[in-house]
Scaffold this motif. Structure first.
Motif, short mmCIF file in Angstrom:
data_model
loop_
_atom_site.label_atom_id
_atom_site.label_comp_id
_atom_site.label_asym_id
_atom_site.label_seq_id
_atom_site.Cartn_x
_atom_site.Cartn_y
_atom_site.Cartn_z
N HIS A 1 45.74 44.54 43.58
CA HIS A 1 44.96 44.21 42.39
C HIS A 1 43.46 44.16 42.69
N PHE A 2 43.10 43.79 43.91
CA PHE A 2 41.69 43.57 44.23
C PHE A 2 41.00 44.80 44.84
N ARG B 1 37.61 45.99 43.34
CA ARG B 1 37.15 44.95 42.42
C ARG B 1 36.36 43.84 43.12
N LEU B 2 35.82 44.13 44.29
CA LEU B 2 35.10 43.10 45.04
C LEU B 2 33.61 43.40 45.16
N ILE C 1 47.21 36.25 42.02
CA ILE C 1 45.91 36.80 41.62
C ILE C 1 44.98 35.69 41.14
N GLU D 1 41.43 34.82 42.82
CA GLU D 1 40.21 34.91 42.00
C GLU D 1 39.43 33.60 42.01
N LEU E 1 37.23 33.41 45.26
CA LEU E 1 36.30 34.47 45.65
C LEU E 1 34.87 33.96 45.80
#
Length: 522
Positions: free
Chosen positions: A167-168, A171-172, A258, A262, A265
Protein backbone atom coordinates in the motif's frame (compact mmCIF):
# COMPACT_ATOMS: atom_id res chain seq x y z
CA UNK A 1 46.70 -35.74 7.50
CA UNK A 2 48.06 -35.38 11.01
CA UNK A 3 46.89 -32.77 13.47
CA UNK A 4 50.23 -30.97 13.72
CA UNK A 5 50.42 -30.03 10.05
CA UNK A 6 47.89 -27.21 9.92
CA UNK A 7 48.68 -26.03 13.43
CA UNK A 8 52.31 -25.73 12.37
CA UNK A 9 51.37 -22.74 10.24
CA UNK A 10 52.53 -20.03 12.62
CA UNK A 11 50.86 -17.10 10.81
CA UNK A 12 47.14 -16.57 10.61
CA UNK A 13 45.63 -16.33 7.16
CA UNK A 14 45.01 -12.59 7.26
CA UNK A 15 48.69 -11.98 8.01
CA UNK A 16 49.71 -14.45 5.32
CA UNK A 17 47.50 -12.67 2.81
CA UNK A 18 49.05 -9.34 3.77
CA UNK A 19 52.51 -10.74 3.03
CA UNK A 20 51.38 -11.88 -0.41
CA UNK A 21 52.50 -8.76 -2.22
CA UNK A 22 50.49 -7.76 -5.27
CA UNK A 23 52.04 -8.07 -8.74
CA UNK A 24 54.56 -5.35 -9.59
CA UNK A 25 52.96 -2.11 -10.61
CA UNK A 26 55.05 -2.00 -13.81
CA UNK A 27 54.19 -5.55 -14.93
CA UNK A 28 51.39 -8.09 -15.02
CA UNK A 29 52.58 -11.54 -13.95
CA UNK A 30 50.36 -14.49 -14.71
CA UNK A 31 50.52 -15.95 -11.18
CA UNK A 32 50.83 -14.95 -7.54
CA UNK A 33 52.66 -16.74 -4.71
CA UNK A 34 50.97 -16.23 -1.33
CA UNK A 35 53.70 -17.65 0.91
CA UNK A 36 57.21 -18.95 0.29
CA UNK A 37 56.26 -22.25 1.95
CA UNK A 38 53.35 -22.86 -0.45
CA UNK A 39 53.31 -25.69 -2.98
CA UNK A 40 51.03 -23.76 -5.31
CA UNK A 41 50.84 -20.63 -7.40
CA UNK A 42 47.51 -18.96 -8.12
CA UNK A 43 46.69 -18.13 -11.75
CA UNK A 44 45.83 -14.46 -12.26
CA UNK A 45 44.36 -15.22 -15.69
CA UNK A 46 43.71 -18.22 -17.87
CA UNK A 47 47.01 -19.95 -18.66
CA UNK A 48 47.73 -22.19 -21.65
CA UNK A 49 50.04 -25.24 -21.65
CA UNK A 50 53.63 -24.28 -22.38
CA UNK A 51 53.46 -20.83 -20.75
CA UNK A 52 56.24 -19.93 -18.34
CA UNK A 53 54.36 -18.93 -15.19
CA UNK A 54 57.28 -18.53 -12.78
CA UNK A 55 61.00 -19.18 -12.65
CA UNK A 56 61.42 -22.87 -13.41
CA UNK A 57 57.67 -23.49 -13.72
CA UNK A 58 56.03 -24.12 -17.09
CA UNK A 59 52.32 -24.89 -17.26
CA UNK A 60 51.68 -28.41 -18.55
CA UNK A 61 47.87 -28.18 -18.32
CA UNK A 62 45.28 -25.53 -19.18
CA UNK A 63 44.87 -23.52 -15.95
CA UNK A 64 41.63 -21.53 -15.45
CA UNK A 65 41.89 -18.13 -13.78
CA UNK A 66 41.95 -18.42 -9.98
CA UNK A 67 43.09 -22.05 -9.99
CA UNK A 68 46.23 -23.64 -8.52
CA UNK A 69 49.46 -24.61 -10.30
CA UNK A 70 52.06 -26.92 -8.77
CA UNK A 71 55.31 -25.08 -7.99
CA UNK A 72 57.19 -28.35 -7.55
CA UNK A 73 56.59 -32.08 -8.09
CA UNK A 74 54.26 -33.51 -5.44
CA UNK A 75 54.15 -37.22 -4.64
CA UNK A 76 50.88 -39.07 -4.15
CA UNK A 77 49.97 -38.92 -0.46
CA UNK A 78 52.02 -35.77 0.20
CA UNK A 79 50.37 -32.74 1.77
CA UNK A 80 49.75 -29.60 -0.29
CA UNK A 81 50.08 -26.13 1.22
CA UNK A 82 48.46 -22.80 0.45
CA UNK A 83 48.64 -19.77 2.81
CA UNK A 84 51.40 -21.85 4.50
CA UNK A 85 48.61 -24.16 5.70
CA UNK A 86 47.71 -27.65 4.60
CA UNK A 87 44.75 -27.69 2.20
CA UNK A 88 44.76 -31.41 1.37
CA UNK A 89 46.67 -34.47 0.22
CA UNK A 90 47.72 -35.29 -3.33
CA UNK A 91 45.54 -38.20 -4.47
CA UNK A 92 47.87 -38.83 -7.43
CA UNK A 93 51.38 -37.71 -8.40
CA UNK A 94 51.38 -34.06 -9.53
CA UNK A 95 54.06 -32.74 -11.86
CA UNK A 96 55.55 -29.27 -11.63
CA UNK A 97 53.33 -26.95 -13.66
CA UNK A 98 50.31 -29.21 -13.32
CA UNK A 99 46.77 -28.14 -12.50
CA UNK A 100 45.87 -28.90 -8.86
CA UNK A 101 42.16 -29.35 -8.23
CA UNK A 102 39.52 -31.97 -7.49
CA UNK A 103 41.11 -34.50 -9.85
CA UNK A 104 44.29 -34.80 -7.77
CA UNK A 105 43.75 -33.07 -4.39
CA UNK A 106 41.77 -34.84 -1.68
CA UNK A 107 40.74 -34.08 1.86
CA UNK A 108 41.80 -36.51 4.53
CA UNK A 109 40.28 -36.93 7.95
CA UNK A 110 42.33 -35.09 10.53
CA UNK A 111 42.05 -33.95 14.11
CA UNK A 112 42.88 -30.28 14.44
CA UNK A 113 45.33 -29.28 17.13
CA UNK A 114 43.76 -26.33 18.94
CA UNK A 115 45.56 -23.90 21.17
CA UNK A 116 43.96 -20.97 22.93
CA UNK A 117 45.12 -17.38 23.19
CA UNK A 118 48.69 -17.81 22.03
CA UNK A 119 48.33 -15.14 19.34
CA UNK A 120 46.41 -12.50 21.31
CA UNK A 121 47.87 -9.04 21.12
CA UNK A 122 46.98 -5.56 22.35
CA UNK A 123 44.04 -4.14 20.42
CA UNK A 124 45.17 -1.17 18.33
CA UNK A 125 43.56 2.19 19.00
CA UNK A 126 43.05 4.69 16.19
CA UNK A 127 44.99 7.91 16.68
CA UNK A 128 42.11 9.94 15.21
CA UNK A 129 38.59 8.80 15.96
CA UNK A 130 36.35 8.82 12.87
CA UNK A 131 32.60 9.43 12.86
CA UNK A 132 29.57 8.76 10.68
CA UNK A 133 26.19 10.47 10.47
CA UNK A 134 23.67 8.15 12.07
CA UNK A 135 20.23 8.29 13.62
CA UNK A 136 20.30 8.19 17.43
CA UNK A 137 17.12 6.63 18.79
CA UNK A 138 15.52 7.82 22.02
CA UNK A 139 17.00 4.88 23.92
CA UNK A 140 20.52 5.54 22.59
CA UNK A 141 20.62 2.88 19.86
CA UNK A 142 22.32 4.09 16.66
CA UNK A 143 20.77 3.44 13.26
CA UNK A 144 22.18 3.70 9.76
CA UNK A 145 18.78 3.50 8.02
CA UNK A 146 15.21 4.54 8.90
CA UNK A 147 12.69 1.92 7.80
CA UNK A 148 9.25 0.90 9.00
CA UNK A 149 9.12 -2.87 9.24
CA UNK A 150 6.30 -5.39 9.04
CA UNK A 151 7.29 -8.77 10.51
CA UNK A 152 5.35 -12.01 10.62
CA UNK A 153 5.21 -14.68 13.28
CA UNK A 154 4.21 -17.38 10.78
CA UNK A 155 4.02 -17.92 7.03
CA UNK A 156 0.20 -17.80 7.28
CA UNK A 157 0.38 -14.05 7.88
CA UNK A 158 2.93 -13.31 5.14
CA UNK A 159 0.43 -12.28 2.45
CA UNK A 160 -1.33 -9.91 4.82
CA UNK A 161 1.99 -8.28 5.72
CA UNK A 162 2.89 -7.81 2.06
CA UNK A 163 -0.51 -6.27 1.31
CA UNK A 164 0.10 -3.66 4.00
CA UNK A 165 3.62 -2.88 2.75
CA UNK A 166 2.50 -2.71 -0.89
CA UNK A 167 0.00 0.00 0.00
CA UNK A 168 2.85 2.40 0.77
CA UNK A 169 4.85 1.89 -2.42
CA UNK A 170 5.08 5.25 -4.16
CA UNK A 171 3.25 7.01 -1.33
CA UNK A 172 6.11 8.21 0.88
CA UNK A 173 7.20 11.29 -1.07
CA UNK A 174 6.05 13.54 1.77
CA UNK A 175 8.29 11.61 4.18
CA UNK A 176 11.80 11.86 2.72
CA UNK A 177 13.54 10.61 5.87
CA UNK A 178 11.76 7.22 5.73
CA UNK A 179 13.67 4.67 3.64
CA UNK A 180 10.60 2.55 3.02
CA UNK A 181 7.95 0.27 4.48
CA UNK A 182 9.19 -3.32 4.14
CA UNK A 183 7.56 -6.67 4.83
CA UNK A 184 10.02 -9.34 5.94
CA UNK A 185 8.25 -12.68 5.75
CA UNK A 186 9.35 -16.30 6.12
CA UNK A 187 8.16 -19.87 5.50
CA UNK A 188 8.08 -21.17 9.07
CA UNK A 189 6.51 -20.47 12.43
CA UNK A 190 4.37 -23.55 12.87
CA UNK A 191 4.44 -27.32 12.41
CA UNK A 192 7.21 -27.51 14.98
CA UNK A 193 7.39 -28.34 18.65
CA UNK A 194 7.93 -25.06 20.50
CA UNK A 195 10.92 -26.39 22.44
CA UNK A 196 13.18 -27.35 19.54
CA UNK A 197 16.13 -25.29 18.34
CA UNK A 198 14.57 -24.22 15.05
CA UNK A 199 11.69 -22.41 16.73
CA UNK A 200 14.00 -20.75 19.25
CA UNK A 201 16.24 -19.55 16.40
CA UNK A 202 13.20 -18.13 14.61
CA UNK A 203 12.05 -16.35 17.75
CA UNK A 204 15.52 -14.82 18.20
CA UNK A 205 15.46 -13.61 14.59
CA UNK A 206 12.03 -12.01 14.95
CA UNK A 207 12.91 -10.41 18.28
CA UNK A 208 16.26 -9.18 16.95
CA UNK A 209 14.69 -7.57 13.90
CA UNK A 210 11.87 -6.10 15.96
CA UNK A 211 14.47 -4.42 18.18
CA UNK A 212 16.78 -3.37 15.33
CA UNK A 213 17.65 0.35 15.44
CA UNK A 214 17.22 0.65 11.66
CA UNK A 215 13.47 0.31 12.18
CA UNK A 216 11.68 3.45 13.37
CA UNK A 217 8.59 1.30 13.90
CA UNK A 218 7.77 -2.41 13.69
CA UNK A 219 4.33 -3.89 13.14
CA UNK A 220 4.01 -7.62 13.80
CA UNK A 221 1.34 -9.65 11.99
CA UNK A 222 0.29 -13.01 13.43
CA UNK A 223 -2.41 -15.54 12.57
CA UNK A 224 -3.41 -16.56 16.06
CA UNK A 225 -2.91 -20.31 16.36
CA UNK A 226 0.77 -20.69 15.43
CA UNK A 227 3.58 -22.10 17.56
CA UNK A 228 5.51 -18.82 17.37
CA UNK A 229 2.81 -16.80 19.09
CA UNK A 230 3.50 -13.14 19.70
CA UNK A 231 3.71 -13.33 23.49
CA UNK A 232 7.12 -12.10 24.54
CA UNK A 233 8.59 -11.91 21.03
CA UNK A 234 8.56 -8.14 20.71
CA UNK A 235 9.98 -7.54 24.17
CA UNK A 236 10.80 -3.88 24.74
CA UNK A 237 11.09 -2.97 21.07
CA UNK A 238 9.13 -0.23 19.32
CA UNK A 239 6.67 -2.69 17.83
CA UNK A 240 3.00 -3.53 18.10
CA UNK A 241 0.97 -6.44 16.76
CA UNK A 242 -2.17 -7.48 14.91
CA UNK A 243 -3.60 -11.00 14.97
CA UNK A 244 -5.63 -11.94 11.90
CA UNK A 245 -7.99 -14.30 13.73
CA UNK A 246 -8.72 -11.60 16.30
CA UNK A 247 -8.89 -8.59 13.96
CA UNK A 248 -11.73 -9.68 11.71
CA UNK A 249 -9.77 -11.55 9.03
CA UNK A 250 -7.36 -10.59 6.29
CA UNK A 251 -9.02 -7.49 4.86
CA UNK A 252 -9.74 -6.02 8.28
CA UNK A 253 -6.15 -6.69 9.39
CA UNK A 254 -4.78 -5.00 6.27
CA UNK A 255 -6.92 -1.92 6.92
CA UNK A 256 -5.87 -1.81 10.56
CA UNK A 257 -2.22 -2.24 9.64
CA UNK A 258 -2.33 0.58 7.11
CA UNK A 259 -3.98 2.84 9.69
CA UNK A 260 -1.32 2.10 12.31
CA UNK A 261 1.54 2.77 9.94
CA UNK A 262 -0.06 5.95 8.58
CA UNK A 263 -0.38 7.18 12.15
CA UNK A 264 3.35 6.64 12.68
CA UNK A 265 4.71 8.25 9.50
CA UNK A 266 5.08 11.77 10.84
CA UNK A 267 6.98 10.63 13.88
CA UNK A 268 9.16 8.21 11.91
CA UNK A 269 10.05 10.98 9.46
CA UNK A 270 10.98 13.37 12.24
CA UNK A 271 14.62 12.31 12.50
CA UNK A 272 17.95 13.87 11.64
CA UNK A 273 21.36 12.36 11.12
CA UNK A 274 23.97 13.47 13.63
CA UNK A 275 27.69 12.66 13.95
CA UNK A 276 28.31 9.56 16.06
CA UNK A 277 31.62 7.79 16.74
CA UNK A 278 32.69 4.89 14.52
CA UNK A 279 32.58 2.76 17.66
CA UNK A 280 28.82 2.50 16.99
CA UNK A 281 29.46 0.41 13.88
CA UNK A 282 28.36 -3.23 13.99
CA UNK A 283 29.51 -4.69 10.68
CA UNK A 284 28.44 -8.15 9.51
CA UNK A 285 30.98 -10.06 7.39
CA UNK A 286 29.72 -12.43 4.70
CA UNK A 287 31.17 -14.08 1.62
CA UNK A 288 29.33 -15.92 -1.12
CA UNK A 289 30.05 -17.18 -4.58
CA UNK A 290 33.77 -17.32 -3.73
CA UNK A 291 36.59 -18.01 -6.15
CA UNK A 292 40.31 -18.66 -5.92
CA UNK A 293 40.96 -14.94 -5.49
CA UNK A 294 38.51 -14.27 -2.67
CA UNK A 295 40.92 -15.08 0.14
CA UNK A 296 43.71 -13.16 -1.59
CA UNK A 297 41.94 -9.94 -2.49
CA UNK A 298 38.39 -9.21 -1.26
CA UNK A 299 38.53 -11.12 2.03
CA UNK A 300 42.02 -9.88 2.83
CA UNK A 301 41.08 -6.27 2.05
CA UNK A 302 37.93 -6.57 4.17
CA UNK A 303 40.09 -7.97 6.97
CA UNK A 304 42.22 -4.83 6.83
CA UNK A 305 39.03 -2.74 7.10
CA UNK A 306 37.91 -4.87 10.07
CA UNK A 307 41.15 -4.05 11.86
CA UNK A 308 40.31 -0.36 11.40
CA UNK A 309 36.76 -0.90 12.68
CA UNK A 310 38.09 -2.61 15.80
CA UNK A 311 40.76 0.08 16.28
CA UNK A 312 37.92 2.63 16.36
CA UNK A 313 36.08 0.66 19.03
CA UNK A 314 33.51 -0.87 16.68
CA UNK A 315 32.30 -4.43 16.21
CA UNK A 316 32.79 -6.90 13.36
CA UNK A 317 30.68 -10.08 13.23
CA UNK A 318 32.39 -13.01 11.50
CA UNK A 319 30.12 -16.00 10.84
CA UNK A 320 29.54 -19.04 8.61
CA UNK A 321 30.71 -21.82 10.93
CA UNK A 322 30.85 -24.35 8.12
CA UNK A 323 33.30 -22.04 6.35
CA UNK A 324 35.72 -21.92 9.24
CA UNK A 325 35.91 -25.72 9.36
CA UNK A 326 39.53 -26.80 9.16
CA UNK A 327 40.73 -23.27 9.89
CA UNK A 328 39.07 -22.63 13.24
CA UNK A 329 42.45 -23.03 14.97
CA UNK A 330 43.42 -19.64 13.54
CA UNK A 331 40.63 -18.07 15.61
CA UNK A 332 41.14 -20.07 18.81
CA UNK A 333 44.72 -18.78 18.92
CA UNK A 334 43.32 -15.25 19.00
CA UNK A 335 40.62 -15.94 21.60
CA UNK A 336 40.91 -13.55 24.54
CA UNK A 337 39.90 -16.32 26.94
CA UNK A 338 39.99 -20.09 26.73
CA UNK A 339 36.21 -20.34 27.14
CA UNK A 340 35.73 -18.14 24.07
CA UNK A 341 37.85 -20.50 21.97
CA UNK A 342 36.11 -23.52 23.44
CA UNK A 343 32.71 -22.06 22.46
CA UNK A 344 33.87 -21.97 18.85
CA UNK A 345 35.15 -25.54 18.95
CA UNK A 346 31.88 -26.66 20.53
CA UNK A 347 29.93 -25.14 17.63
CA UNK A 348 32.18 -26.86 15.09
CA UNK A 349 31.64 -30.22 16.82
CA UNK A 350 27.88 -29.56 16.88
CA UNK A 351 27.99 -29.06 13.11
CA UNK A 352 29.88 -32.31 12.62
CA UNK A 353 27.20 -34.17 14.59
CA UNK A 354 24.34 -32.28 12.91
CA UNK A 355 25.67 -33.09 9.43
CA UNK A 356 26.23 -36.74 10.35
CA UNK A 357 22.68 -37.06 11.68
CA UNK A 358 21.42 -36.04 8.24
CA UNK A 359 23.70 -38.42 6.36
CA UNK A 360 26.15 -35.73 5.29
CA UNK A 361 29.69 -34.61 6.00
CA UNK A 362 30.53 -31.06 6.96
CA UNK A 363 33.22 -31.01 4.27
CA UNK A 364 30.72 -31.42 1.39
CA UNK A 365 31.20 -27.68 0.83
CA UNK A 366 32.36 -25.87 -1.43
CA UNK A 367 29.56 -25.32 -3.92
CA UNK A 368 29.88 -26.07 -7.66
CA UNK A 369 30.44 -22.36 -8.31
CA UNK A 370 33.23 -22.24 -5.71
CA UNK A 371 34.93 -25.22 -7.34
CA UNK A 372 34.60 -23.66 -10.78
CA UNK A 373 36.33 -20.61 -9.33
CA UNK A 374 39.30 -22.65 -8.12
CA UNK A 375 38.42 -23.69 -4.55
CA UNK A 376 38.92 -27.44 -4.20
CA UNK A 377 37.71 -28.24 -0.69
CA UNK A 378 36.30 -26.71 2.46
CA UNK A 379 39.68 -26.24 4.14
CA UNK A 380 41.00 -24.15 1.27
CA UNK A 381 37.78 -22.13 1.27
CA UNK A 382 37.85 -21.73 5.05
CA UNK A 383 41.43 -20.50 5.12
CA UNK A 384 40.53 -17.77 2.64
CA UNK A 385 37.28 -16.96 4.44
CA UNK A 386 39.16 -16.41 7.71
CA UNK A 387 40.93 -13.42 6.16
CA UNK A 388 37.69 -11.40 6.49
CA UNK A 389 38.22 -11.35 10.26
CA UNK A 390 41.44 -9.34 10.09
CA UNK A 391 44.14 -9.85 12.73
CA UNK A 392 42.66 -8.65 16.04
CA UNK A 393 41.56 -10.73 19.02
CA UNK A 394 38.40 -12.86 19.06
CA UNK A 395 36.43 -11.52 22.01
CA UNK A 396 33.20 -13.59 21.99
CA UNK A 397 31.23 -16.36 20.25
CA UNK A 398 27.45 -16.03 19.86
CA UNK A 399 24.67 -18.47 19.11
CA UNK A 400 22.58 -18.02 15.96
CA UNK A 401 20.77 -14.64 15.97
CA UNK A 402 21.85 -13.87 19.52
CA UNK A 403 22.15 -10.17 20.39
CA UNK A 404 25.75 -8.96 20.01
CA UNK A 405 26.91 -6.83 22.93
CA UNK A 406 30.72 -7.07 22.87
CA UNK A 407 32.98 -4.66 21.02
CA UNK A 408 35.71 -5.99 18.74
CA UNK A 409 35.85 -9.08 16.52
CA UNK A 410 33.16 -11.62 17.42
CA UNK A 411 31.91 -14.83 15.85
CA UNK A 412 28.28 -15.88 15.31
CA UNK A 413 27.32 -19.50 14.66
CA UNK A 414 25.39 -19.84 11.39
CA UNK A 415 25.32 -21.86 8.16
CA UNK A 416 27.33 -20.68 5.17
CA UNK A 417 24.18 -20.11 3.08
CA UNK A 418 24.28 -16.32 2.83
CA UNK A 419 20.64 -15.31 3.47
CA UNK A 420 20.39 -17.56 6.53
CA UNK A 421 23.71 -16.36 7.97
CA UNK A 422 23.16 -12.68 7.23
CA UNK A 423 19.69 -12.82 8.76
CA UNK A 424 21.27 -13.96 12.02
CA UNK A 425 23.89 -11.21 11.96
CA UNK A 426 21.30 -8.50 11.37
CA UNK A 427 19.15 -9.97 14.14
CA UNK A 428 22.23 -9.66 16.33
CA UNK A 429 22.30 -5.92 15.62
CA UNK A 430 24.55 -5.44 12.55
CA UNK A 431 23.89 -1.99 11.07
CA UNK A 432 26.15 -2.44 8.00
CA UNK A 433 26.92 -5.64 6.08
CA UNK A 434 29.98 -6.29 3.89
CA UNK A 435 29.63 -9.12 1.39
CA UNK A 436 32.60 -10.40 -0.62
CA UNK A 437 32.17 -12.42 -3.80
CA UNK A 438 34.30 -13.77 -6.61
CA UNK A 439 31.51 -15.26 -8.70
CA UNK A 440 28.93 -12.46 -8.56
CA UNK A 441 26.39 -13.12 -5.80
CA UNK A 442 23.29 -10.92 -5.85
CA UNK A 443 22.27 -9.93 -2.33
CA UNK A 444 20.77 -7.34 0.00
CA UNK A 445 19.57 -7.49 3.60
CA UNK A 446 17.04 -4.86 4.67
CA UNK A 447 16.96 -3.00 7.00
CA UNK A 448 20.78 -3.18 6.96
CA UNK A 449 22.66 -1.80 3.92
CA UNK A 450 24.84 -4.39 2.18
CA UNK A 451 28.10 -3.52 0.44
CA UNK A 452 29.29 -5.92 -2.28
CA UNK A 453 33.05 -6.44 -2.67
CA UNK A 454 34.22 -8.05 -5.94
CA UNK A 455 37.37 -10.17 -5.70
CA UNK A 456 38.50 -9.48 -9.26
CA UNK A 457 38.30 -6.69 -11.82
CA UNK A 458 36.53 -8.66 -14.60
CA UNK A 459 33.66 -9.42 -12.19
CA UNK A 460 33.45 -5.77 -11.12
CA UNK A 461 33.32 -4.69 -14.76
CA UNK A 462 30.84 -7.43 -15.73
CA UNK A 463 28.32 -6.61 -12.96
CA UNK A 464 28.75 -2.86 -12.33
CA UNK A 465 25.20 -2.39 -11.05
CA UNK A 466 25.65 -5.05 -8.35
CA UNK A 467 29.18 -4.37 -7.06
CA UNK A 468 30.26 -1.52 -4.77
CA UNK A 469 33.99 -2.20 -4.43
CA UNK A 470 36.59 -3.60 -6.81
CA UNK A 471 39.20 -5.55 -4.84
CA UNK A 472 40.76 -6.79 -8.06
CA UNK A 473 43.06 -3.80 -7.71
CA UNK A 474 45.18 -6.03 -5.43
CA UNK A 475 45.60 -8.55 -8.22
CA UNK A 476 46.12 -5.83 -10.83
CA UNK A 477 48.94 -4.35 -8.75
CA UNK A 478 47.40 -0.90 -8.39
CA UNK A 479 46.66 -1.03 -4.66
CA UNK A 480 47.98 -2.63 -1.48
CA UNK A 481 45.84 -4.51 1.01
CA UNK A 482 46.18 -1.67 3.51
CA UNK A 483 45.11 0.90 0.89
CA UNK A 484 42.12 -1.23 -0.10
CA UNK A 485 41.18 -1.74 3.56
CA UNK A 486 41.24 2.00 4.20
CA UNK A 487 39.09 2.58 1.10
CA UNK A 488 36.55 0.00 2.28
CA UNK A 489 36.49 1.52 5.79
CA UNK A 490 35.77 4.95 4.28
CA UNK A 491 32.92 3.45 2.24
CA UNK A 492 31.49 1.73 5.33
CA UNK A 493 31.37 5.11 7.07
CA UNK A 494 29.76 6.73 4.03
CA UNK A 495 27.20 3.92 3.80
CA UNK A 496 26.42 4.22 7.50
CA UNK A 497 25.90 7.94 6.85
CA UNK A 498 23.24 7.28 4.22
CA UNK A 499 25.01 6.66 0.90
CA UNK A 500 22.98 4.02 -0.94
CA UNK A 501 24.63 0.73 -1.86
CA UNK A 502 24.26 -1.05 -5.18
CA UNK A 503 21.87 -3.62 -3.71
CA UNK A 504 19.73 -0.84 -2.22
CA UNK A 505 19.52 0.95 -5.57
CA UNK A 506 18.39 -2.35 -7.16
CA UNK A 507 15.82 -3.00 -4.46
CA UNK A 508 17.33 -6.11 -2.87
CA UNK A 509 16.75 -6.97 0.75
CA UNK A 510 13.19 -8.14 1.47
CA UNK A 511 13.22 -11.64 -0.01
CA UNK A 512 16.56 -12.41 1.63
CA UNK A 513 15.12 -12.49 5.17
CA UNK A 514 15.66 -16.19 5.90
CA UNK A 515 15.63 -17.48 9.51
CA UNK A 516 17.19 -20.92 9.96
CA UNK A 517 14.63 -23.62 10.75
CA UNK A 518 17.37 -26.29 11.17
CA UNK A 519 15.61 -28.61 8.80
CA UNK A 520 12.97 -30.16 11.03
CA UNK A 521 9.25 -30.05 10.24
CA UNK A 522 6.53 -32.12 11.90
Amino acid sequence: MSDHLNSAATEDVASSAREASAPPRDGKPSTILLNDADDVLIALRRISPGEIVSEGVVAIDPIPAGHKIARRPIDAGAVVRRYNSVIGVASAPIARGGHIHVQNLAMSTFAQGHTFGEDIRPTPVASVQRTFDGYVRADGRVATRNYIGILTSVNCSATTARMIADHFKGRLSDYPNIDGVVALTHKGGCGLDARIEGIEALRRCIAGYAAHPNFAKVLMIGLGCEVTNLDGVLGGSAGDALVIQQSGGTAATVRAGIERIEASLERANNVQRTPVPASELKVALQCGGSDGYSGVSANAALGAAVDLIVAHGGTAILSETTECYGAEHLLTRRAVRRDVGEKLIARVKWWEQFAASHGMEINNNPSPGNKAGGLTNIIEKSLGAMAKGGTTNLVEVYDYAERVTEKGLVFMDAPAFDPVGATAQVAGGANVLCFTTGRGSAFGCKPTPSLKLASNTPLYQRMPDDMDVNCGTLLDGTETIEEAGARIFDLILATASGTKTASERLGYGEEEFSPWDKGIML
